[in-house]
Design an enzyme around this catalytic site. Structure first.
Site, PDB file in Angstrom:
ATOM      1  N   LYS A 118       7.951  12.157   1.438  1.00 31.02           N
ATOM      2  CA  LYS A 118       7.409  13.374   0.825  1.00 31.02           C
ATOM      3  C   LYS A 118       8.029  14.618   1.455  1.00 31.02           C
ATOM      4  O   LYS A 118       8.284  15.608   0.785  1.00 31.02           O
ATOM      5  CB  LYS A 118       5.880  13.432   0.981  1.00 31.02           C
ATOM      6  CG  LYS A 118       5.154  12.386   0.178  1.00 31.02           C
ATOM      7  CD  LYS A 118       5.120  12.728  -1.299  1.00 31.02           C
ATOM      8  CE  LYS A 118       4.321  11.682  -2.072  1.00 31.02           C
ATOM      9  NZ  LYS A 118       4.276  11.964  -3.511  1.00 31.02           N
ATOM     10  N   LYS A 198      12.527   0.132  -6.600  1.00 27.94           N
ATOM     11  CA  LYS A 198      11.155  -0.268  -6.884  1.00 27.94           C
ATOM     12  C   LYS A 198      10.670   0.481  -8.125  1.00 27.94           C
ATOM     13  O   LYS A 198      10.955   1.683  -8.261  1.00 27.94           O
ATOM     14  CB  LYS A 198      10.294   0.111  -5.666  1.00 27.94           C
ATOM     15  CG  LYS A 198       8.871  -0.347  -5.739  1.00 27.94           C
ATOM     16  CD  LYS A 198       8.025   0.352  -4.687  1.00 27.94           C
ATOM     17  CE  LYS A 198       7.660   1.751  -5.119  1.00 27.94           C
ATOM     18  NZ  LYS A 198       6.547   2.381  -4.433  1.00 27.94           N
ATOM     19  N   LYS A 201       6.559   5.604 -10.679  1.00 18.98           N
ATOM     20  CA  LYS A 201       6.437   6.788 -11.529  1.00 18.98           C
ATOM     21  C   LYS A 201       7.356   7.897 -11.048  1.00 18.98           C
ATOM     22  O   LYS A 201       7.975   8.591 -11.831  1.00 18.98           O
ATOM     23  CB  LYS A 201       4.980   7.282 -11.541  1.00 18.98           C
ATOM     24  CG  LYS A 201       4.103   6.485 -12.486  1.00 18.98           C
ATOM     25  CD  LYS A 201       2.614   6.692 -12.217  1.00 18.98           C
ATOM     26  CE  LYS A 201       2.079   5.639 -11.273  1.00 18.98           C
ATOM     27  NZ  LYS A 201       0.610   5.568 -11.187  1.00 18.98           N
TER      28      LYS A 201
HETATM   29  P1  AMP Z   1       0.364   3.619  -7.151  1.00 18.47           P
HETATM   30  O1  AMP Z   1       0.744   3.696  -8.580  1.00 18.47           O
HETATM   31  O2  AMP Z   1       1.447   3.997  -6.216  1.00 18.47           O
HETATM   32  O3  AMP Z   1      -0.993   4.250  -6.855  1.00 18.47           O
HETATM   33  O4  AMP Z   1       0.158   2.067  -6.858  1.00 18.47           O
HETATM   34  C1  AMP Z   1      -0.974   1.342  -7.245  1.00 18.47           C
HETATM   35  C2  AMP Z   1      -0.845  -0.078  -6.781  1.00 18.47           C
HETATM   36  O5  AMP Z   1       0.265  -0.711  -7.428  1.00 18.47           O
HETATM   37  C3  AMP Z   1      -0.567  -0.192  -5.279  1.00 18.47           C
HETATM   38  O6  AMP Z   1      -1.258  -1.326  -4.773  1.00 18.47           O
HETATM   39  C4  AMP Z   1       0.913  -0.414  -5.203  1.00 18.47           C
HETATM   40  O7  AMP Z   1       1.294  -1.128  -4.046  1.00 18.47           O
HETATM   41  C5  AMP Z   1       1.166  -1.222  -6.456  1.00 18.47           C
HETATM   42  N1  AMP Z   1       2.543  -1.012  -6.934  1.00 18.47           N
HETATM   43  C6  AMP Z   1       3.073   0.159  -7.363  1.00 18.47           C
HETATM   44  N2  AMP Z   1       4.363   0.011  -7.722  1.00 18.47           N
HETATM   45  C7  AMP Z   1       4.661  -1.311  -7.510  1.00 18.47           C
HETATM   46  C8  AMP Z   1       5.848  -2.090  -7.687  1.00 18.47           C
HETATM   47  N3  AMP Z   1       6.970  -1.572  -8.172  1.00 18.47           N
HETATM   48  N4  AMP Z   1       5.789  -3.401  -7.350  1.00 18.47           N
HETATM   49  C9  AMP Z   1       4.657  -3.946  -6.849  1.00 18.47           C
HETATM   50  N5  AMP Z   1       3.512  -3.266  -6.686  1.00 18.47           N
HETATM   51  C10 AMP Z   1       3.495  -1.962  -7.005  1.00 18.47           C
END
Ligand code: AMP
Ligand code: TRP
Length: 329
Positions: A118, A198, A201
């Protein structure tokens, strides 16, 4: 992986209301939220306090909170089998966070990979919340004395920090909280449409679950496949191709699909078309439920309110214990 955990353990996870749910969220985390709700006493939280570190638009916040609730319910969370709530509806967590900041060395926070990221990517809005973010996350989990935490692998450093904060607290004030443990799915890191980074968003390489069908098709048809396969007649390398990898999660016959690629019987375009069809078929019931839930915002709001109410006795008990241990009451 969860077989060694006691059946009475509590499960907790949080997800930011920061935009459209993508298949990385589902395959990496939400599938486990759904599976674990029958094995543990499960609590799932839409973490709007965390999202405030990067979203400053109140209307967007309200809308995305509802969208996330609808998405989680549509994908299989059941308010009869788990508790779903919004972080700010149980604001006691911010008190616990403050108490935890007093046992957390600043250096631990400055070394957190997401904070460093960040600092590089959001230099004009490097608010204090970004630094304290993992302390709030630790408080989220242990306010409910949860020890099972389904997340994607990208959360490993945050979970390690949560464990360290818990150890620091327990060693200063006496054994109070269990150390939380991350639990991963079969797909702990889902790669994005670029096949390299990875799915995320912030990178803009996601396959959304609830977008219009033609957008999902277009996104999948635009995916990067096997970069070693130049001509249609070249043999493919399914282990290097993210489209082939994703087929594992949307059908039982993925090995046959891989064989088609290896022998050049099928081309990348065929494999992408098939993935789009399968993915849309897989999510069709969830997409229908999502539309239905979004059409009834009052029902969604009631589910979230009820979730927060249900948690009050647990929160009161934890906070009374912590205040007493710290000499505050
Ligand atoms: P976030 O959208 O960052 O709040 O992520 C929500 C959940 O989804 C968290 O547990 C992340 O670790 C999981 N997550 C987000 N992106 C990925 C990805 N590309 N592969 C696996 N898990 C993900
Ligand atoms: N940091 C997590 C993410 O970005 C969200 C989160 C907040 C969380 N509190 C949590 C995850 C507690 C697990 C447990 O995805």
């Amino acid at each position: 992986m969860t077989s060694t955990l006691p059946a009475r353990a509590r499960c907790f996870s949080g997800i930011q209301p920061s935009g459209a749910v993508h298949i990385g969220n589902d395959l990496g985390a939400i599938r486990n939220y759904v599976a674990l709700q029958d094995r543990f006493e499960s609590i799932y939280c839409i973490v709007d306090f965390h999202a405030l570190t990067s979203t400053h638009d109140p209307e967007a916040m309200r809308q995305r909170t509802r969208e996330m609730a609808a998405a989680l319910l549509a994908l299989g969370l059941d308010p009869a089998r788990c508790t779903l709530f919004v972080q700010s509806h149980r604001p006691e967590v911010t008190e616990l966070m403050w108490l935890f900041t007093t046992v957390t060395p600043v250096g631990w926070l400055q070394r957190t990979p997401t904070y460093k990221e960040k600092r590089a990517n959001q230099p004009d809005d490097l608010n204090h919340g970004l630094l304290t973010y993992p302390v709030l996350q630790a408080a989220d989990i242990v306010l409910y004395k949860a020890s099972v935490v389904p997340v994607g692998k990208d959360q490993a450093a945050h979970l390690e920090l949560s464990r360290e904060i818990v150890r620091a607290f327990n060693s200063r004030y006496g054994e109070t909280f269990p150390e939380p443990q991350a639990v991963y799915t079969e797909a702990p890191v889902v790669l994005g449409t670029d096949g390299v980074k990875k799915m995320s968003k912030s990178v803009g390489n996601t396959i959304p679950v609830f977008a219009p069908e033609d957008e999902i098709r277009r996104t999948i048809m635009g995916m990067v496949t096997d970069t070693l396969r130049i001509r249609r007649t070249d043999p493919g390398h399914p282990e290097r191709c993210n489209v082939c990898q994703l087929h594992r999660f949307y059908g039982d016959d993925y090995e046959e699909i891989w064989e088609g690629e290896r022998t050049a019987r099928t081309g990348c375009v065929d494999t992408k078309k098939l993935l789009a069809e399968r993915l849309l078929r897989h999510y069709a019931p969830a997409r229908e439920r999502y539309a239905e839930l979004m059409a009834h915002p009052a029902t969604l709001d009631a589910i979230l309110e009820e979730g927060a109410d249900r948690l009050k006795p647990i929160v009161d008990a934890t906070m009374a214990e912590v205040r007493a241990k710290m000499g505050l009451r």
